[in-house]
Design an enzyme around this catalytic site. Structure first.
Site, PDB file in Angstrom:
ATOM      1  N   HIS A   1       1.580 -18.520  12.472  1.00 33.85           N
ATOM      2  CA  HIS A   1       3.012 -18.435  12.171  1.00 33.85           C
ATOM      3  C   HIS A   1       3.282 -18.128  10.697  1.00 33.85           C
ATOM      4  CE1 HIS A   1       7.072 -18.598  13.195  1.00 33.85           C
ATOM      5  NE2 HIS A   1       7.169 -19.788  13.756  1.00 33.85           N
TER       6      HIS A   1
ATOM      7  N   ASP B   1       6.013 -14.007  13.141  1.00 38.75           N
ATOM      8  CA  ASP B   1       7.178 -14.791  13.556  1.00 38.75           C
ATOM      9  C   ASP B   1       7.257 -14.854  15.077  1.00 38.75           C
ATOM     10  OD1 ASP B   1       7.934 -15.213  10.927  1.00 38.75           O
ATOM     11  OD2 ASP B   1       9.193 -13.412  10.856  1.00 38.75           O
TER      12      ASP B   1
END
Length: 591
Positions: free
Chosen positions: A561, A565
């Site tokens: 992450h 995204d």
């Protein structure tokens, strides 16, 4: 002349390696290209061959020590020292037979010292070939003899299976290194020996009368001593200790009964000789079956009583179970027998229950890499559901012609790899790497896809280089090749390095989906769940919304992450889903 053995380059970015085991000791003879030692890196475990023939004069790096690429590991002496080093081991067998004139053997009831030597002369001890326990994998230091396939006195051909050995990694057969007669069994069934230990002795083909008396090593003889008075036929192994000698020569006819000494290797336990009798029963549930074969049979739902063994004496081998499982899958009747097949499989307790075993180096490396990945990345997983009904129909229609044309089976896996690679070209953020030390991001210009393989030694991830430029046939061939190497051995450091993205088929064992862990130095990994048929609401062009039975699967994308995204992950998964559901592979399949 002294020849230096150095640590070679073992793949890109590999700068060092750890010596896990020396396969030769100082003073031993080694041939050119013969495996000399085992080395482990963060990518692969491999053997380092000897660059020349000669004597291992000096070991520079001990086991469990780590050195950089190019460091000197050992020195091979191919000069005049070779004959001297070779003569030492040769002298030992010579000492055993030299004191024994052949004429004294039959008439030796009184002289205890000469009795053991008598059989050695006809056996031709100098020409006997030792059978030793070979290296059976990284970090394997010992093995247990589970079964002797030949008895003392029996003829054996070169490379013919001689015995079965079990380790903490694999059960395997040890072939005979030479043709001849099994003169002596040194390690009995259920006994454990270290790698390199002497297991047996193979004599010349004409040495049939000698095997029974050849069993004169000190250790077996000492174990036999307490038992020699009762079973007088065991006089052959007994001669080693001088006090026990009078009883030993009392049976000069023993050599004529090569089958009688067979139980001798199992002398440490009185009940041991009974063990070989069990395997003699038919190849059914009661016959001897290695733990590996039982495990495979349980995984494939194969009843051992229905399997015909092709091994020595009708033993059931791993190949027999796999063949039975394939035949079971291809049989046309399973549909009608489905209700009966729904019964819970018969399970056997694992031999590992209640045991504490040493963690293998491969398992340690896998664990370290997983912890490194979890601690260095912000990992998250997204899942989508995919209707692959069209794809499965295309595969069913094309698989026979594909196999005949390309020489490999057409499994669903190449379609997923192809779709994953195509989608990576449109979503480079998923095919990238964060360079933490530099504070930069590298977006790769090729799709090198690692494929997770469930191998016997542990999880292996060989790499399909340039998967984005391959068609279904190319991916199928490369997948089959790499998976075969991973399970059978032979992966090179290059096979294991350079992945920019990974695909893991967790559904091959029935899992609906999995939150797979992103490998180090990658941004994401795609998990493929099991394909199941279930009712789904679809929009039919004529019927509108209706319920139909479809082939459905889940795709899970675990990603870092810090770089990817949630929206990036969703877009990538949606692209893969669209490619698979469209199923536009007719041209590549020749349809």
């Amino acid at each position: 002349m002294a020849v230096s053995v150095s640590l070679p380059a073992l793949g890109e970015s590999v700068t060092e390696g750890t010596v896990t085991r020396w396969l030769k000791a100082e003073g031993e003879r080694v041939e050119a290209d013969e495996p000399l030692l085992e080395v482990s890196t963060d990518k692969v475990d491999t053997e380092i061959p000897s660059p020349a023939a000669g004597i291992l004069a000096s070991i520079k790096v001990a086991e469990d020590e780590t050195v950089e690429v190019g460091a000197e590991l050992a020195v091979i002496d191919d000069g005049s020292g070779a004959p001297a080093a070779e003569s030492a081991p040769a002298a030992e067998p010579a000492q055993e037979e030299a004191p024994a004139p052949a004429a004294e053997a039959p008439a030796a009831p009184a002289p205890a010292a000469e009795a053991p030597a008598a059989p050695a002369a006809p056996a031709g001890g100098a020409s006997g070939t030792d059978v030793t326990l070979p290296a059976l994998g990284e970090s394997v230091t010992e093995g247990t003899v589970t079964r002797w396939l030949k008895e003392v006195g029996e003829e054996v051909a070169e490379d013919e299976p001689l015995l079965e050995v079990s380790t903490d990694k694999v059960d395997t057969e040890i072939p005979s290194p030479a043709a001849g007669v099994l003169l002596e069994i040194v390690v009995g069934e259920d006994e454990t020996a270290e790698v390199g230990a002497k297991l047996a002795v193979i004599g010349a083909p004409g040495a049939a009368p000698a095997p029974a008396k050849e069993e004169a090593p000190a250790a077996p003889a000492q174990q036999e001593a307490p038992k020699q008075e009762a079973p007088k036929q065991e006089a052959a192994p007994a001669p080693a200790p001088a006090p026990a000698q009078p009883a030993a020569p009392a049976q000069p006819a023993a050599p004529a009964q090569p089958a009688a000494p067979a139980p001798a290797p199992a002398q440490p336990a009185a009940a041991a000789p009974a063990a070989p009798a069990a395997p003699a029963s038919p190849a059914d549930e009661g016959a001897y079956v290695t733990p590996l074969v039982r495990k495979l049979a349980g995984e494939h739902g194969v009843s051992l009583s229905d399997v015909k063994g092709t091994g020595v004496g009708g033993r059931i081998r791993k190949q027999d179970v796999i063949a039975a499982a394939e035949a079971k899958k291809s049989a046309p009747a399973p549909a009608a027998a489905a209700p009966a097949a729904s019964k819970a499989p018969a399970l056997e307790a694992s031999p590992l229950r209640g045991q504490t075993v040493k963690m293998t180096r491969m398992r340690k490396v896998i664990g370290d890499n997983m912890m490194k990945a979890l601690h260095s990345q912000a990992q998250l997983t997204s899942v989508v559901e995919v209707d692959i009904t069209k794809l499965m129909k295309l595969r069913a229609k094309a698989k026979d012609a594909f196999a005949a044309r390309e020489g490999v089976k057409l499994s669903p896996m190449p379609f997923f790899v192809k779709a994953a690679a195509q989608a990576l070209k449109a979503h480079p953020v998923v095919n990238a790497r964060i360079n933490d030390d530099e504070g930069t991001i590298t977006y790769f210009d090729s799709e090198n896809i690692g494929i997770a393989v469930d191998a016997e030694k542990g999880l292996m991830t060989p790499v399909i280089k340039g998967a984005g430029d391959l068609n279904i046939a190319g991916i199928s061939k490369k997948t089959a090749e790499l998976a075969g190497k991973a399970r059978g051995g032979g992966l090179t450091p290059d096979d294991m390095s350079g992945a920019t993205f990974t695909v893991s088929n967790t559904g091959s064992r029935g899992a609906l989906f999995d939150t797979v862990i992103v490998p180090p130095n990658q941004a994401a990994i795609l998990g493929i769940g099991a394909t199941v048929k279930r009712p789904v609401v679809i929009n039919h062009p004529d019927l509108g919304e209706t319920i139909a039975v479809r082939d459905m699967t889940y795709l899970s994308l675990s990603y870092d992450h810090r770089l990817v995204d949630g929206a990036d992950a969703a877009r990538y998964l949606t692209t893969v889903k669209a490619i698979l559901e469209a199923g536009e592979f007719e041209v590549e399949l020749g349809l």
